[in-house]
Design an enzyme around this catalytic site. Structure first.
Site, mmCIF file in Angstrom:
data_model
loop_
_atom_site.group_PDB
_atom_site.id
_atom_site.type_symbol
_atom_site.label_atom_id
_atom_site.label_comp_id
_atom_site.label_asym_id
_atom_site.label_seq_id
_atom_site.Cartn_x
_atom_site.Cartn_y
_atom_site.Cartn_z
ATOM 1 N N ASP A 137 29.223 49.533 22.065
ATOM 2 C CA ASP A 137 30.287 50.277 22.743
ATOM 3 C C ASP A 137 30.388 51.645 22.081
ATOM 4 O OD1 ASP A 137 31.275 48.907 20.409
ATOM 5 O OD2 ASP A 137 33.292 49.488 21.000
ATOM 6 N N GLU A 162 33.706 47.408 19.033
ATOM 7 C CA GLU A 162 33.861 47.925 17.674
ATOM 8 C C GLU A 162 34.781 49.144 17.637
ATOM 9 O OE1 GLU A 162 33.263 50.086 13.957
ATOM 10 O OE2 GLU A 162 32.823 50.858 15.957
#
Lengths: 494, 494
Positions: free
Chosen positions: B118, B183
């Site tokens: 991400d 994250e």
């Protein structure tokens, strides 16, 4: 000539010249659906003057206004007022100003109606209950961006002239229009246009009428003063680009911290402006003013309910009205360049620009305020000993305006309100700014009245802006009656 | 058996078991265009975990990772980690965690590579020179959101396994992958997944490798510590909707003024955290640390040039490194709900939410920091005697992490750097947060190394994030060499 013939002739004369309020009012009532549709069409145009991407819509809006006035037989001009300089150095064409004339009988007074058809930004996700650009009627209220500020009042003026025309009644005064498209961002280009046309378009204007404001309560009002506004950008620039707060936090001197630090020195928690010199410039509150404020209808509890707060900065009517109308204040509107979305972002923004404004009242002078604010912020910034750079810019500098409530224009306003609503108006001031009032006064030397039809709870500049159908339709009647009252003012040859 | 036959057999054995770094490195060099194309495909997926509207892209990203690992013959799972609760009360499916296994030889060590795919938000108009989701190579740098954080490192790990496979060389260790997609917003759901699989997927893992960080200079580095992060929302709510600053300015107690007032009490101009108790909790700087920092390659002038400032919070290397790595700091990221666009808007925002975070270091405890910050802000807010409401929420509470640089994992890292770059690595800490390091340590009890390949100037979380082609390709070789070095660690049977 027999008596019957004489009576007939007198009746014909009266049908041409006498003011037939009842017929006009009935005409307005029976055409209200058309008026609402016209407002729907105008609201659908996203004429946001602060968003340069919307400039084509704004141009289209001005063309729509001009076309409407042309179809009514007015002498219409789309006046080129030049270009806008962007911060980037590029230029952007300003929306043309629409002027129109209906009648040029030198035996009549000439009024000039000013209005604007640009709007403040609005997005559904700001918290609107309905699409801001799709006029939606709920419980007699017409919700949409620009509905009250200022599209419905402009339409009401147009419809009042149209009503006289439709009933073949002669307009009691000559009517001119000046409709602009940059009001919400400071009427860029309009001052120069007024100056340029002072001795042409404006030379035969006797009175200027502005309906870009609202009532104070459910009682109709005449507005005799507005606050001005000095709008500032305070830009703090540091690193050449945004940085990761984990990687750089602790060693970089963050522009955001510096900006927050200086913004916090503008105004105290109790609303005291901390910039030296600002409060000292304000004209003291007179006993007369104090008494006048005492007489105004103002329900504090209702006001608090409406905005949804349980405590205001002051707890008595006079202090509240005085701080709305005749004392300055500082509002911090927001910060550009920082993280403003939902969610989390661990960023150190490299360049942040605060937007704040200071409302202007007599006897403040925007040129002096500009210097006071700039000097003050530079001095508090210098104390931080930061390597970041501060740039303070005043992007709007609009003066306050004040009229004499005993002037014949205001007497005419009181009479028109009496005619339509059968009551006396409140005499009020406006906390907001209609900078053009001051410009008209300074440049043309003409007398000005502010004749609002907007409601006290229309939510200008905010989510769910609305115009009530009642105010829109009765307001149109008020304008019709007002034109007639103005025609009764004794014409003075200078 | 004659001599020739013996030599032949030995050669066959050596071709299976010996580490042939040269062949592997040549393979990597000759496949670098493919690697760049793979990165281009990954960067093109706007896997922004903080933007709920991008959740479908994020799901697709995880599927792409899984499919790649499946095609390589790994045992792949897409692990459901449940849903995310939104502030609105709604729920949203979390991106699945990809796990994969290559090899299960009990005679070998098993490493588990952690990474995330991400990214932080990025928009062209934030000031990117190129489309952030279209990987663009300029002067050997590959620009794109997520290029360095953390898509290229994840791909480099995948390609290092693929290189062994392509050359029919046996992997020197078993390799597992744990790749997540949350994250950047706090690894929502991952802690629970690690806990749930502690005795299954993680039971045979010996070492955990994280490459979600960067070098300190042009010299390769091994990272032995990270700061944690406590991310706060401070929401001030006043009127029930935004108000016009002209109409209401002066009588309404503005949420923005209150918010600015409390934000200004977080940190002093010289970087001192003003929240009681925070500084007291920080472990003192030891003499050993001081000497270690003294030895690190760090060109202050170059650093200042790179970020475009002429002054930092400190002017010597040790203070700078210490405040990047082992002291806490406060960063104010921005304000949601206020006016943040270009142009002017005369609004009093009704509800404004500041986003700020405090970097965590030993021996701070996020649970205690949460209370310290909340109590402090509530107390300074109370002093303002405002009717507005303050709500302080800690939305991320990630602990710091610290490793022993004498551990065999770090010795293996030093050897691999020596092999590929022919120099010794810097031993560094990371100012940013890799919360999962701490979780892996606490939950699995395994040893962890951070082995970065990102450049020191990659612009993580900022405009124009990049990964250099050099770091990407040489980094892949480093991972190849590192797997071999780890295989040499003496296997201890517990």
């Amino acid at each position: 000539m027999n008596l019957l013939a004489l009576v007939s002739i007198l009746l014909v004369i009266s049908s041409v010249h006498a003011f037939q309020y009842t017929e006009l009012a009935q005409y307005v009532d029976s055409h209200q659906e058309e008026y609402v549709e016209a407002l729907r069409d105008w609201v659908a145009i996203e004429s946001d003057s602060s968003n340069i991407l919307r400039r084509p819509d704004l141009h289209r809006m001005m063309e729509v206004v001009a076309q409407k006035l042309r179809l009514m037989g007015g002498t219409v001009q789309l006046v080129d007022i030049g270009v806008q300089e962007l911060v980037s150095g590029q230029t952007l064409e300003l929306p043309k100003v629409v002027t129109a004339e209906f009648g040029n009988d030198t035996n009549k007074h000439t009024v000039c109606v000013y209005g604007h058809v640009d709007v403040q930004p609005a997005k559904l996700e700001d918290g609107w209950a309905t699409d801001p650009y799709n006029l939606t009627e709920v419980n007699g209220n017409l919700y949409g961006r620009g509905a009250s500020d200022n599209k419905a009042p402009v339409l009401a003026w147009i419809h009042s002239v149209e009503a006289y025309q439709a009933l073949n009644m002669e307009l009691p005064v000559n009517v001119k229009f000046v409709i602009e498209g940059m009001e919400e961002t400071g009427s860029n280009g309009l001052d120069a246009m007024i100056l340029a046309q002072r001795d042409t378009f404006f030379s035969d204007v006797d009175y200027i009428i502005i309906s870009d404001c609202g009532w104070r309560s459910r009682r109709p009002a005449l507005t005799y003063g507005t606050r001005g506004n000095c709008y500032f950008f305070a830009e703090v620039e540091g690193p050449k680009q945004d940085l990761h707060s984990g990687v750089y936090g602790g060693v970089v001197i963050e522009p955001m911290t510096d900006l927050i630090g200086i913004l916090d020195t503008l105004i105290s928690p109790s609303g005291k402006i901390l910039i030296p010199g600002i409060r000292e410039a304000v004209a003291p509150l007179s006993d007369d003013e104090w008494r006048m404020y005492q007489d105004i209808e103002f329900d504090i509890d209702n006001y608090k309910d409406k905005i949804g707060v349980n405590q205001l900065m002051y707890n008595n009517k006079v202090d509240l009205l005085a701080h709305m109308w005749r004392y300055p204040t500082v509002s911090i509107h927001g910060i550009q360049g920082a993280f403003s979305d939902s969610g989390t972002k661990t960023v150190i923004p490299a360049k942040v620009t605060a937007k704040f404004s200071i409302r202007q009242v007599p006897n403040m002078d925007p040129a002096i305020v500009k210097k006071q604010v700039t000097d003050y912020l530079n001095s508090v910034f210098a104390k931080r000993k930061t390597p970041n750079k501060l740039k303070v810019t005043m992007v709007i500098g609009a003066k306050p305006w004040l009229a004499d409530t005993k002037h014949p224009l205001y007497e005419a306003g009181k009479a028109a309100v009496k005619k339509v609503f059968n009551m006396d108006p409140d005499l009020i001031r406006e906390g907001g700014t209609i900078p053009i009032a001051r410009t008209f006064q300074d440049v043309t030397g003409k007398s000005i009245i502010m004749l609002p039809i907007g409601g006290f709870d229309d939510g200008l500049h905010s989510q769910n802006e609305k115009m009530s159908r009642y105010n829109y339709i009765e307001g149109t009647k008020l304008f019709i009656a007002y034109l007639n009252e103005v025609s009764k003012i004794e014409k003075v040859t200078v």
